[in-house]
Write a protein that holds these residues in place. Structure first.
Motif, PDB file in Angstrom:
ATOM      1  N   SER A   1       0.849  -1.197   0.000  1.00  0.00           N
ATOM      2  CA  SER A   1       0.000   0.000   0.000  1.00  0.00           C
ATOM      3  C   SER A   1       0.887   1.249   0.000  1.00  0.00           C
ATOM      4  N   LYS A   2       0.276   2.367  -0.357  1.00  0.00           N
ATOM      5  CA  LYS A   2       0.990   3.651  -0.318  1.00  0.00           C
ATOM      6  C   LYS A   2       1.481   3.936   1.105  1.00  0.00           C
ATOM      7  N   LYS A   3       0.622   3.654   2.072  1.00  0.00           N
ATOM      8  CA  LYS A   3       0.964   3.923   3.469  1.00  0.00           C
ATOM      9  C   LYS A   3       2.211   3.133   3.884  1.00  0.00           C
ATOM     10  N   SER A   4       2.227   1.898   3.486  1.00  0.00           N
ATOM     11  CA  SER A   4       3.367   1.056   3.827  1.00  0.00           C
ATOM     12  C   SER A   4       4.642   1.563   3.135  1.00  0.00           C
ATOM     13  N   CYS A   5       4.540   1.918   1.857  1.00  0.00           N
ATOM     14  CA  CYS A   5       5.715   2.453   1.132  1.00  0.00           C
ATOM     15  C   CYS A   5       6.224   3.717   1.807  1.00  0.00           C
ATOM     16  N   GLU A   6       5.307   4.585   2.203  1.00  0.00           N
ATOM     17  CA  GLU A   6       5.724   5.849   2.828  1.00  0.00           C
ATOM     18  C   GLU A   6       6.405   5.576   4.175  1.00  0.00           C
ATOM     19  N   HIS A   7       5.907   4.604   4.891  1.00  0.00           N
ATOM     20  CA  HIS A   7       6.544   4.235   6.161  1.00  0.00           C
ATOM     21  C   HIS A   7       7.985   3.755   5.911  1.00  0.00           C
ATOM     22  N   PHE A   8       8.144   2.856   4.941  1.00  0.00           N
ATOM     23  CA  PHE A   8       9.492   2.335   4.680  1.00  0.00           C
ATOM     24  C   PHE A   8      10.427   3.435   4.154  1.00  0.00           C
ATOM     25  N   LYS A   9       9.875   4.348   3.358  1.00  0.00           N
ATOM     26  CA  LYS A   9      10.712   5.448   2.858  1.00  0.00           C
ATOM     27  C   LYS A   9      11.172   6.347   4.003  1.00  0.00           C
ATOM     28  N   SER A  10      10.302   6.569   4.973  1.00  0.00           N
ATOM     29  CA  SER A  10      10.734   7.437   6.079  1.00  0.00           C
ATOM     30  C   SER A  10      11.830   6.736   6.887  1.00  0.00           C
ATOM     31  N   LEU A  11      11.750   5.407   7.002  1.00  0.00           N
ATOM     32  CA  LEU A  11      12.845   4.683   7.681  1.00  0.00           C
ATOM     33  C   LEU A  11      14.150   4.870   6.907  1.00  0.00           C
ATOM     34  N   LEU A  12      14.052   4.817   5.569  1.00  0.00           N
ATOM     35  CA  LEU A  12      15.259   4.952   4.741  1.00  0.00           C
ATOM     36  C   LEU A  12      15.876   6.347   4.867  1.00  0.00           C
ATOM     37  N   GLU A  13      15.011   7.357   4.827  1.00  0.00           N
ATOM     38  CA  GLU A  13      15.531   8.736   4.943  1.00  0.00           C
ATOM     39  C   GLU A  13      16.225   8.919   6.302  1.00  0.00           C
ATOM     40  N   ASP A  14      15.590   8.400   7.358  1.00  0.00           N
ATOM     41  CA  ASP A  14      16.196   8.523   8.701  1.00  0.00           C
ATOM     42  C   ASP A  14      17.542   7.799   8.760  1.00  0.00           C
ATOM     43  N   SER A  15      17.564   6.581   8.215  1.00  0.00           N
ATOM     44  CA  SER A  15      18.812   5.802   8.258  1.00  0.00           C
ATOM     45  C   SER A  15      19.898   6.479   7.428  1.00  0.00           C
ATOM     46  N   PHE A  16      19.503   7.020   6.270  1.00  0.00           N
ATOM     47  CA  PHE A  16      20.500   7.672   5.417  1.00  0.00           C
ATOM     48  C   PHE A  16      21.137   8.847   6.171  1.00  0.00           C
ATOM     49  N   GLU A  17      20.269   9.637   6.789  1.00  0.00           N
ATOM     50  CA  GLU A  17      20.770  10.818   7.496  1.00  0.00           C
ATOM     51  C   GLU A  17      21.692  10.422   8.656  1.00  0.00           C
ATOM     52  N   LYS A  18      21.275   9.370   9.336  1.00  0.00           N
ATOM     53  CA  LYS A  18      22.012   8.970  10.536  1.00  0.00           C
ATOM     54  C   LYS A  18      23.346   8.269  10.224  1.00  0.00           C
ATOM     55  N   TYR A  19      23.312   7.396   9.222  1.00  0.00           N
ATOM     56  CA  TYR A  19      24.482   6.534   9.037  1.00  0.00           C
ATOM     57  C   TYR A  19      25.391   6.899   7.869  1.00  0.00           C
ATOM     58  N   SER A  20      24.877   7.616   6.861  1.00  0.00           N
ATOM     59  CA  SER A  20      25.741   7.846   5.694  1.00  0.00           C
ATOM     60  C   SER A  20      27.015   8.641   6.023  1.00  0.00           C
ATOM     61  N   PRO A  21      26.993   9.558   7.019  1.00  0.00           N
ATOM     62  CA  PRO A  21      28.261  10.238   7.318  1.00  0.00           C
ATOM     63  C   PRO A  21      29.355   9.277   7.789  1.00  0.00           C
ATOM     64  N   HIS A  22      28.961   8.087   8.207  1.00  0.00           N
ATOM     65  CA  HIS A  22      29.946   7.132   8.744  1.00  0.00           C
ATOM     66  C   HIS A  22      30.418   6.096   7.721  1.00  0.00           C
ATOM     67  N   TYR A  23      29.880   6.143   6.490  1.00  0.00           N
ATOM     68  CA  TYR A  23      30.231   5.092   5.521  1.00  0.00           C
ATOM     69  C   TYR A  23      31.728   5.090   5.221  1.00  0.00           C
ATOM     70  N   HIS A  24      32.224   3.906   4.997  1.00  0.00           N
ATOM     71  CA  HIS A  24      33.595   3.775   4.522  1.00  0.00           C
ATOM     72  C   HIS A  24      33.639   4.279   3.092  1.00  0.00           C
ATOM     73  N   ARG A  25      34.566   5.156   2.783  1.00  0.00           N
ATOM     74  CA  ARG A  25      34.652   5.705   1.413  1.00  0.00           C
ATOM     75  C   ARG A  25      35.826   5.063   0.702  1.00  0.00           C
ATOM     76  N   PRO A  26      35.534   4.302  -0.382  1.00  0.00           N
ATOM     77  CA  PRO A  26      36.668   3.700  -1.098  1.00  0.00           C
ATOM     78  C   PRO A  26      37.537   4.783  -1.749  1.00  0.00           C
ATOM     79  N   GLN A  27      38.844   4.544  -1.790  1.00  0.00           N
ATOM     80  CA  GLN A  27      39.767   5.504  -2.407  1.00  0.00           C
ATOM     81  C   GLN A  27      39.643   5.470  -3.926  1.00  0.00           C
TER      82      GLN A  27
END
Ligand SMILES: O=C(O)CCC(=O)C(=O)O
Ligand SMILES: [Fe+2]
Length: 273
Positions: A23-49
């Motif tokens: 459902s749209k509601k379910s997709c929107e819920h999962f997208k908000s989890l993704l946005e939160d995770s991206f914001e929280k964890y992407s600054p810590h990603y290992h960056r390949p040289q």
């Protein structure tokens, strides 16, 4: 959509799209989890040289999140969604002894290409082209509309049977777009030539990319070491099995003789940053 038709399409064309699963509601819920995770964890990603020639590992042009099993238990609703597992139970077991050997998750990530970016080189996710039986299947959940404009996945129908790789930077005449509305799911044999398309819009194009493989294929990340104990303790047996907790090799001949185990490995202590 009729399951037999989906299986038949995956066998012949290498892929199938099932509309209206979430459902749209379910997709929107999962997208908000993704946005939160991206914001929280992407600054810590290992960056390949050094990025490889195709730059598939260059993640600067996309929002991407990995290892969702350790971020919210809600994701397991999708990992073991009956619409897909009923198909994987056939395609990822056939050809194994008595068609009964298990499969597990190999890759648990989600990506959304940023505006004017995202077009990938046609590639395969199986590390080997062709094959009589699929050894890896990919389930791509469309959490946004996948259109020509937002960067729907490009696929070459029938290419899962080729024994070669796509040429670099070539657009094949037979290529088609795997378009679908939000809530659809694209399932493909990982030997299929495919590529994420370019997103020409300001909208997100979140796709949850789940790789499932036969039990003897190793995953992209070490789930046995990156599943916190408090998460592991809440998982059902089938969820633990899906993460590979019964398909790790034994330490030595004094511990166990079989390559698969009847009991679950114990997770190691792990904390997210
Ligand atoms: O995002 C997509 O459409 C496909 C992504 C993909 O093929 C990959 O990351 O291997
Ligand atoms: Fe891919």
């Amino acid at each position: 959509m009729d399951q037999q038709q989906v299986i038949s399409d995956i066998r012949t064309k290498g892929f199938a799209i099932i509309p209206d699963v979430l459902s749209k509601k379910s997709c929107e819920h999962f997208k908000s989890l993704l946005e939160d995770s991206f914001e929280k964890y992407s600054p810590h990603y290992h960056r390949p040289q050094n990025n490889t020639a195709h730059a598939l590992d260059n993640k600067k042009n996309e929002k991407v999140v990995f290892n969702l099993h350790n971020k919210s238990l809600d994701w397991f609703q999708l990992f073991e969604h009956p619409t897909v597992t009923s198909i994987l139970d056939i395609l990822l077991k056939e050809g194994s002894y008595k068609n009964q050997e298990p499969y597990h998750l190999l890759n648990i990530s989600a990506r959304s290409p940023l505006k004017d970016t995202g077009d990938q080189q046609l590639h395969l996710d199986s590390n080997l082209p062709g094959g009589d039986f699929p050894i890896i299947m990919v389930v791509l959940w469309m959490l946004d509309d996948f259109t020509k404009d937002t960067g729907a996945t490009r696929v070459v129908p029938g290419s899962h049977k080729f024994t070669t790789y796509a040429e670099d930077n070539i657009v094949y005449d037979s290529e088609v777009l795997a378009e679908g509305k939000q809530g659809s799911v694209l399932i493909y044999n990982a030997s299929l030539w495919h590529a994420g398309g370019k997103n020409f819009t300001d909208n997100t194009r979140w796709g949850l990319v789940l790789g499932y493989g036969r039990w003897f294929i190793k995953p992209s990340f070490d789930f046995l070491k990156n599943t916190p104990i408090e998460v592991f303790e809440q998982l059902t047996d089938s969820q633990r099995e899906l993460l590979g907790f019964r398909s790790a090799p034994p330490l030595d001949e004094f511990t166990r003789m079989k390559r698969r185990s009847d009991v679950f490995e114990s997770p190691l202590p792990y904390k997210l940053p």
